[in-house]
Design an enzyme around this catalytic site. Sequence first.
Site, PDB file in Angstrom:
ATOM      1  N   ASP A  10       0.826  -1.207   0.000  1.00 38.48           N
ATOM      2  CA  ASP A  10       0.000   0.000   0.000  1.00 38.48           C
ATOM      3  C   ASP A  10       0.862   1.259   0.000  1.00 38.48           C
ATOM      4  O   ASP A  10       1.695   1.449   0.891  1.00 38.48           O
ATOM      5  CB  ASP A  10      -0.909  -0.014   1.229  1.00 38.48           C
ATOM      6  N   SER A  60      -6.432   4.341  -1.420  1.00 41.92           N
ATOM      7  CA  SER A  60      -6.565   2.920  -1.083  1.00 41.92           C
ATOM      8  C   SER A  60      -7.940   2.365  -1.422  1.00 41.92           C
ATOM      9  O   SER A  60      -8.063   1.233  -1.909  1.00 41.92           O
ATOM     10  CB  SER A  60      -6.258   2.710   0.400  1.00 41.92           C
ATOM     11  N   ARG A 182      -8.636  15.779  11.410  1.00 37.75           N
ATOM     12  CA  ARG A 182      -9.132  14.456  11.024  1.00 37.75           C
ATOM     13  C   ARG A 182      -8.598  13.347  11.929  1.00 37.75           C
ATOM     14  O   ARG A 182      -9.189  12.275  12.008  1.00 37.75           O
ATOM     15  CB  ARG A 182      -8.783  14.160   9.565  1.00 37.75           C
ATOM     16  N   LYS A 325      -5.897  -1.432   7.044  1.00 36.87           N
ATOM     17  CA  LYS A 325      -6.237  -1.745   5.652  1.00 36.87           C
ATOM     18  C   LYS A 325      -7.178  -2.938   5.526  1.00 36.87           C
ATOM     19  O   LYS A 325      -7.395  -3.438   4.414  1.00 36.87           O
ATOM     20  CB  LYS A 325      -4.954  -2.007   4.848  1.00 36.87           C
ATOM     21  N   HIS A 434      -1.571   2.587  -5.033  1.00 34.60           N
ATOM     22  CA  HIS A 434      -1.310   3.997  -5.350  1.00 34.60           C
ATOM     23  C   HIS A 434       0.070   4.355  -4.818  1.00 34.60           C
ATOM     24  O   HIS A 434       0.682   3.593  -4.065  1.00 34.60           O
ATOM     25  CB  HIS A 434      -2.365   4.926  -4.722  1.00 34.60           C
TER      26      HIS A 434
END
Length: 510
Positions: A10, A60, A182, A325, A434
């Site tokens: 990832d 992701s 966040r 993930k 990515h």
Amino acid sequence: MKSIILTILDGWGYSENKKGNAIQIADTPTIDKLWNSYPNTLLNASGRDVGLPEGQMGNSEVGHTTIGAGRIINQDLVRISKSIEDRSFFNNEAINSICQKINFYNTKLHLIGLCSNGGVHSHIKHLFALLDIAMRYKIQICIHAITDGRDTSPYGSKIFIEEINNQIQQFNHINICTISGRYYSMDRDCRWARTEKSYNTLLKNTLGFTKDPILMINEYYKKNISDEFIPPTRLHKGSIENNDGIIFFNFRPDRMRQLVHAFTKSTFKGFNTTSFHNLEILTLTQYDPSLDIEVAFPAKKNKNFIGEIIAKYGLKQLRLAETEKYAHVTYFFNGGIEEPFAGEDRQLIPSPKVETYDLDPEMSATKLTESAINAINKNTYKFIVINYANPDMVGHTGNLDATIHAIQKIDKCIKKIWLACQAMNSTLIITSDHGNADYMLDENNEPCTSHSTNPVPFILAEPTNIHTYHLRKNGNLADIAPTILQLLNLNIPNEMNGISLLETKAKNKI
């Protein structure tokens, strides 16, 4: 039939530029050897190649969805933005309905979401479109801004807050009532203390040290607190109360679920919550199918993702990831389906409980690798999906040295995975969803915490038949699933418009 071990690194993008590139700087003998010894290619993982706007960095959710789908799907960012462009957004029944209700009760509409143009979890243009609708109803509007600093520059939120201020300053009935980084409002790893701070700020009218959002942000900057970590702070009165309405305007669900669950789930146990009478809640997209709340843009049903095809053939498969993930190799990889397919096993490895992952750059890679090797050795799974979160999660901290450490740890793990594949004669595919760790310094030599638009590697390593396959160039993530199905000698469904990367006669579609 050989087993396919799909290993997703990832945030592992490809760039030959060494500056700020943790992947190029790191010592990676195993992956270098595999790259030089086995068929390989580069895949596009951003923009239109994954259903995003041109030039938009991948992420992701989009990456795993595209890999699992075997096709390019217009993502929610594109779907919602197009509806704004063609004006259908402004006739959205669910959005107008909640505004009508607030107007009837003479209460407040709360708009909660990430305020940036990052385009990964939200887009500020969607907030402005919501404001356009809500202002028609002349209702009190409370904006609860979540600052980014992760998919945008670490100290860039003032631009977006000023943009909001410019839109609303002439209206007395619209205020930025709270601001929260966040880190608190968008936790997804059950760090309930973070979510609770955000939740309590939304409910309490205790004002902070200023009503000026720019002054407030500047004060936190002076303390070296970047956008992501701004503590939940109230600027204006306007707490959430009975008969109010809330619109959560993030389009990506995974980082809003915890906060939404605190308002909606009667069985919620993360922390003490308040019960509300007639509190209307609307989410821009579907966050959780188990929640009985309205959705402005319901999920479109997609079928014949690779997991479903594997299941239809009666083959066993395994999804393996650590907490950060886990949703990506399950929910997103399966096209937004929560429940596993028949024969699909899942294994969750808890992520370490640290404030930021540069403090523990190896994360849970060791335990993840041990579990993966055990699964490979069992030889019962024909398809295993493994996600290593480190390049992305450590890369997001902006700490280059820690990310280099993370990359080197992953290389050691891949060595062990490859040895297990060789012993069991399994095929190892190494790729990514990515870029991130490949671009950690911007043009001003400042830390970059966001994703990159660089392509990602694809390595096809087989213990035998090294020279059997050649891989074509100019592929994208949608081409991975058809490639795997061809390797397994399974029919490729018509829904998959991705093209196998194998430069051999394509398998017939069904």
